[in-house]
Write a protein that holds these residues in place. Structure first.
Motif, PDB file in Angstrom:
ATOM      1  N   ARG A   1       5.895 -28.320 -12.660  1.00 38.80           N
ATOM      2  CA  ARG A   1       5.359 -28.965 -11.461  1.00 38.80           C
ATOM      3  C   ARG A   1       3.966 -28.478 -11.111  1.00 38.80           C
ATOM      4  NH1 ARG A   1      11.281 -28.957  -8.631  1.00 38.80           N
ATOM      5  NH2 ARG A   1      11.967 -30.608 -10.016  1.00 38.80           N
TER       6      ARG A   1
ATOM      7  N   ASN B   1       1.910 -40.870  -9.128  1.00 37.04           N
ATOM      8  CA  ASN B   1       3.218 -40.575  -9.747  1.00 37.04           C
ATOM      9  C   ASN B   1       3.891 -41.866 -10.217  1.00 37.04           C
ATOM     10  OD1 ASN B   1       4.383 -41.812  -7.504  1.00 37.04           O
ATOM     11  ND2 ASN B   1       4.820 -39.883  -6.464  1.00 37.04           N
TER      12      ASN B   1
ATOM     13  N   LEU C   1       3.939 -23.081  -7.577  1.00 36.60           N
ATOM     14  CA  LEU C   1       4.918 -24.096  -7.991  1.00 36.60           C
ATOM     15  C   LEU C   1       5.555 -23.711  -9.324  1.00 36.60           C
ATOM     16  CD1 LEU C   1       3.067 -27.489  -7.234  1.00 36.60           C
ATOM     17  CD2 LEU C   1       4.819 -26.370  -5.856  1.00 36.60           C
TER      18      LEU C   1
ATOM     19  N   ARG D   1       4.731 -29.789  -3.440  1.00 40.55           N
ATOM     20  CA  ARG D   1       3.422 -29.992  -4.042  1.00 40.55           C
ATOM     21  C   ARG D   1       2.354 -30.198  -2.960  1.00 40.55           C
ATOM     22  NH1 ARG D   1       1.289 -33.886  -7.566  1.00 40.55           N
ATOM     23  NH2 ARG D   1       0.442 -32.774  -9.351  1.00 40.55           N
TER      24      ARG D   1
ATOM     25  N   GLU E   1       4.062 -38.143  -2.044  1.00 40.00           N
ATOM     26  CA  GLU E   1       4.085 -36.807  -2.645  1.00 40.00           C
ATOM     27  C   GLU E   1       5.274 -35.978  -2.164  1.00 40.00           C
ATOM     28  OE1 GLU E   1       3.753 -34.835  -5.074  1.00 40.00           O
ATOM     29  OE2 GLU E   1       1.557 -34.960  -5.127  1.00 40.00           O
ATOM     30  N   ASP E   2       5.782 -35.172  -3.066  1.00 40.28           N
ATOM     31  CA  ASP E   2       6.821 -34.189  -2.764  1.00 40.28           C
ATOM     32  C   ASP E   2       6.271 -33.087  -1.829  1.00 40.28           C
ATOM     33  OD1 ASP E   2       8.975 -32.172  -3.423  1.00 40.28           O
ATOM     34  OD2 ASP E   2       7.200 -31.241  -4.324  1.00 40.28           O
TER      35      ASP E   2
ATOM     36  N   PHE F   1       6.457 -34.971 -10.426  1.00 45.75           N
ATOM     37  CA  PHE F   1       7.420 -33.953 -10.016  1.00 45.75           C
ATOM     38  C   PHE F   1       8.387 -33.689 -11.168  1.00 45.75           C
ATOM     39  CE2 PHE F   1      11.195 -32.455  -7.699  1.00 45.75           C
ATOM     40  CZ  PHE F   1      10.619 -31.485  -6.904  1.00 45.75           C
ATOM     41  N   HIS F   2       8.848 -34.757 -11.805  1.00 41.16           N
ATOM     42  CA  HIS F   2       9.710 -34.618 -13.002  1.00 41.16           C
ATOM     43  C   HIS F   2       8.829 -34.934 -14.207  1.00 41.16           C
ATOM     44  CE1 HIS F   2      13.383 -34.485 -10.520  1.00 41.16           C
ATOM     45  NE2 HIS F   2      12.789 -35.385  -9.773  1.00 41.16           N
ATOM     46  N   ARG F   3       8.051 -33.974 -14.645  1.00 44.83           N
ATOM     47  CA  ARG F   3       7.030 -34.222 -15.653  1.00 44.83           C
ATOM     48  C   ARG F   3       7.577 -34.276 -17.077  1.00 44.83           C
ATOM     49  NH1 ARG F   3       1.331 -33.270 -16.670  1.00 44.83           N
ATOM     50  NH2 ARG F   3       1.199 -33.202 -18.919  1.00 44.83           N
TER      51      ARG F   3
END
Lengths: 250, 250
Positions: free
Chosen positions: A142, A77, A138, A165, A161-162, A104-106
């Motif tokens: 995400r 990320n 998801l 996810r 990682e979040d 996560f914020h793609r």
């Protein structure tokens, strides 16, 4: 990039901050990533800002799992790309893994920028820019991933990682290796193996362990068998609580 | 501003993050402020995300000190302005204090923007834009302050203050009231009174205490006499270490 002298007692920590602030300016890191890094800093502080023996044991088990994997993938990320891109590429080479950008914020732009950084450090064929599969459970953006990469992986390394996810990957039946400074996070408590360490220390340690265990299948087997995630996390948390009390007495 | 439902278990924390991310976009908050907030989030997490009884005792003592002061000033930085501008203005009104913008990463533009926010919430005559004095012992830009404000203050409230600046104010002979989530920081261990609490909870609590003690000089005197900073910080840290261990057992 910086005026911080190497002799500064907080040199490593300040350099990490600068890399993330640069990453923000370059559009690789998102503001939420800076807040997340701050949370990690605090955990690192009460961890003692060093690779503990628990982290070393987890790292050996993780190296063994990567070596055993048929389709290992490293998920990268924005923070990871800003903090230690060269080390990620080196790990992917010694452990023969694919690299996939997973955000996560793609946004396509961010994926492209992160891919470019990894390629500039020698990565070949980075996945993630043209996703063709979804991680079930998801939200739309995400969930996106690559069929050839994370979607069909058996082992996924997920640094920073979040929780959503991380849990979704486990639900898909994958074995995951987390690198996370919070031993109580969902990512930490749901992964197959969790390395509680600063990612900039953890990746070089993992490279060394992969190189060490590569030719020694027996030692790799032992490292994996000896590792117990919950026991390991328990010891890490106890150590942190102890350090917090020690600060008191200074 | 946001889609986060009020029922979300992490609503307050998510709103604080959004305010800071907005503040960053608006040029009020600097990237380093986001990292610092992340560190605070972690401490708040192991504090239990609530105003502890130690924070309440410190807040009462702080209210008493503000009421006793001849020239009290509230120092406001980017994070504070993004998180709770209305509350800061209200506190300055009930405790009859001046407000001065004091920035670690100073630029005239940021000071002007922060001043504008405070004025939009009713502040009058915010200091800091045209500094005419220096805090001894700090680098050029960090030393700047207003003669009428911080320079000649006897009591300064310093929410989320940097350690260097906090120590420099103490060396000037000022009494300081810190609001800081890290009970071991230099700011926390060097201030006259330290409130270990999230600033968005601490300022309303301080307003309530000022209103409560305003007409009761005796109670104010008792609150100040009873407060012992090191004992208070010791109890807070012990509580945090205990909470960390409790997370283990869940």
């Amino acid at each position: 990039m910086t005026d911080i002298p190497k002799s500064h007692p907080r040199y490593e920590s300040l350099i990490r901050r600068e890399r993330l602030v640069e990453g923000l300016k370059d559009g690789i890191v998102v503001p939420q990533g800076l807040i997340a890094h701050g949370r990690g800093e605090m955990f690192d502080y009460i961890l003692g800002e060093r690779t503990t023996k628990e982290a070393k044991a987890a790292s050996r088990a993780a190296a063994a799992l990567l070596l055993k994997a048929k389709r290992p993938v490293i998920s990268v990320n924005g923070n990871v790309a800003a903090l230690c891109p060269a080390e990620i590429v080196k790990l992917s080479q010694v452990a023969k893994t694919r690299i996939e950008v997973g955000l996560f914020h793609r946004s396509d732009e961010r994926v492209a920028k992160i891919e470019r950084i990894l390629v500039s450090h020698g990565a070949m064929n980075v996945l993630g820019f043209l996703p063709d599969a979804r991680i079930p459970g998801l939200d739309s953006l995400r969930a996106l991933c690559s069929k050839e990469g994370i979607y069909s992986a058996d082992v996924v390394l997920i640094p920073l990682e979040d929780g959503d996810r991380a849990e979704a990957l486990v639900r898909m039946g994958k074995q995951t290796i987390a690198i996370d400074l919070n031993p109580m996070s969902r990512t930490s408590t749901h992964s197959t193996i969790t390395i509680v360490d600063q990612v900039t220390r953890a990746i070089p340690e993992l490279i060394a362990n992969v190189e060490d265990l590569k030719e020694d299948q027996r030692a790799a087997k032992v490292a994996l068998e000896k590792y117990d995630r919950d026991e390991n996390l328990g010891l890490v948390t106890k150590g942190m609580a102890g350090n917090l009390r020690k600060f008191l007495d200074r």
